[in-house]
Write an enzyme that holds these catalytic residues in place. Structure first.
Site, short mmCIF file in Angstrom:
data_model
loop_
_atom_site.label_atom_id
_atom_site.label_comp_id
_atom_site.label_asym_id
_atom_site.label_seq_id
_atom_site.Cartn_x
_atom_site.Cartn_y
_atom_site.Cartn_z
N TRP A 33 29.35 -29.33 -57.23
CA TRP A 33 29.55 -30.61 -56.96
C TRP A 33 28.38 -31.45 -56.44
CZ3 TRP A 33 32.90 -32.05 -60.44
CH2 TRP A 33 33.92 -31.18 -60.71
N ASP B 62 31.14 -35.93 -49.35
CA ASP B 62 31.91 -35.77 -50.22
C ASP B 62 32.90 -34.62 -49.73
OD1 ASP B 62 33.85 -34.81 -52.24
OD2 ASP B 62 32.07 -34.23 -53.64
N LYS C 94 42.78 -33.30 -55.05
CA LYS C 94 42.65 -31.98 -54.19
C LYS C 94 43.58 -31.87 -53.12
CE LYS C 94 39.53 -31.36 -57.09
NZ LYS C 94 37.82 -31.16 -57.10
#
Ligand SMILES: *Cc1c(COP(=O)(O)O)cnc(C)c1O
Length: 360
Positions: A101, A171, A195
């Site tokens: 990511w 993030d 998530k």
């Protein structure tokens, strides 16, 4: 069949209580005679939903008044572009690459300016967090970017990097609301909600007000400009209404559970059960450097691919779903987000113990 223990990395398990409440309100929200999915985002009823959600999030995270909370579409990945478009005034930013990511964000930023990789853990398959106490951070970068919890590899920063005074952008998709954070240490904190918080397709961005400006890169679309959404309190266009409503319910659930201090305590307890077992097991082992282990995503292997596959299959048959590791790394991964009950982890470990006995 009833509900399974769902160890998915995302979209992931949500509190059962929240799902039941939403089900009960599906046809008639609070006497409005309609579902939240069917109502105007400009209605009084909806205004109360979005305002309450924001207020509860501010309470939970102790968000200072000089930070805006934005409920946006496009998931976490859209922020990979939105961040450079809005923050790269000098067209230069530092990226710490600790997994897929972070790498994607780094590559995307390269489309808009100079993205500088100041540290990486790719040399050891992202199994650790690099030492970020004294990085070579150029004087003229606009920000330093991290992915705080690496969903795929199961690592987490236990200490934030020394940004040498530069704005920190993080993030936090897979560790969102899993423990208290000091918001003042960040310029931007953002997370895709699927998530740990709610339904996929939405991202929450917490951004310091001085970073919200009209001075964005030329060509930045209106919808990708933070100011557009900040000025309109996330109601510039139709927001992800239903997602915000579910997130709001999760915030209430978290408050009822005792807030983020309590969640941290619970999450540490859950993770310890699994890590302790992995450390003593002769068959299974964790893949991450112990000091950098995530509380949320726990990757592990047997060292034998066939046995891994056999385990995933047997676990599924026993009611433990989504334990297969990410397609890029193989093995197994148990994601044990806020809504995973402690019994889920206890029972998984019991199952792993039995599997070990039968397969060694
Ligand atoms: C899942 C994930 C993303 C991508 O989220 P999308 O909403 O699918 O764009 C980004 N960052 C992290 C850390 C993630 O876990």
């Amino acid at each position: 069949m009833g509900r399974v223990y769902n160890f998915s990395a995302g979209p992931a398990v949500l509190p059962e209580e929240v799902l039941k409440e939403a089900a009960a309100e599906m046809l008639d929200y609070n006497g409005s005679g309609m579902s939240v999915m069917e109502m105007s985002h400009r209605s009084k009823v909806y205004d109360e939903i979005i305002k309450t959600a924001e207020k509860d999030l501010r309470d939970l995270m102790n968000i200072p008044d000089n930070y805006k909370v934005l409920f946006l579409q496009g998931g976490a990945s859209q922020q990979f572009a939105m961040i450079p478009m809005n923050l790269m005034k000098n067209k230069k930013a530092a990226y710490i690459v600790t997994g897929q990511w972070a790498k994607k964000a780094y590559q995307e930023a390269g489309k808009y300016g100079e993205a500088i990789k100041v540290a990486s853990s790719e040399d050891k398959t992202f199994s650790y967090i690099p030492d970020c106490s004294d990085l070579d951070i150029p004087e003229d970068v606009d920000y330093v970017y991290i992915c705080e919890n690496n969903t795929i590899y199961g690592t987490k920063y236990k200490e934030l990097p020394n940004t040498k005074g530069k704005t920190l952008v993080a993030d936090v998709s897979s560790c969102f609301l899993s423990e208290p954070v000091d918001v003042t240490k960040y310029g931007v904190i953002y997370g895709g909600v699927q998530k740990n918080v709610g339904p996929a397709g939405m991202v929450i961005v917490i951004i310091r007000e001085d970073l919200i400006t009209e001075d964005v890169l030329p060509g930045t679309p209106t919808m990708l400009t933070y100011k557009t959404h900040a000025d309109a309190d996330s109601l510039y266009n139709t927001p992800p209404c239903y997602n915000i409503y579910i997130c709001g319910k999760v915030f209430k659930w978290l408050k009822k559970m005792g807030g983020l201090e309590k969640m941290k305590e619970l999450n540490e307890k859950k993770a310890k059960i699994l890590y302790d077992f992995l450390d003593e097991s002769k068959l299974f082992r964790g893949t991450v450097v112990p000091k950098d282990r995530s509380l949320m995503n726990v990757p592990f292997v047997t060292g034998n691919e066939e046995l891994d596959a056999k385990f995933v299959k047997a676990a599924k048959a026993a009611g433990f779903e989504n334990l297969k590791g990410h397609r890029t790394v193989g093995g197994m991964r148990a994601s044990i987000y806020n809504a995973m009950p402690i019994e889920g982890v206890e029972k998984l470990v019991e199952f792993m113990r039995k599997f070990e006995e039968e397969n060694s």
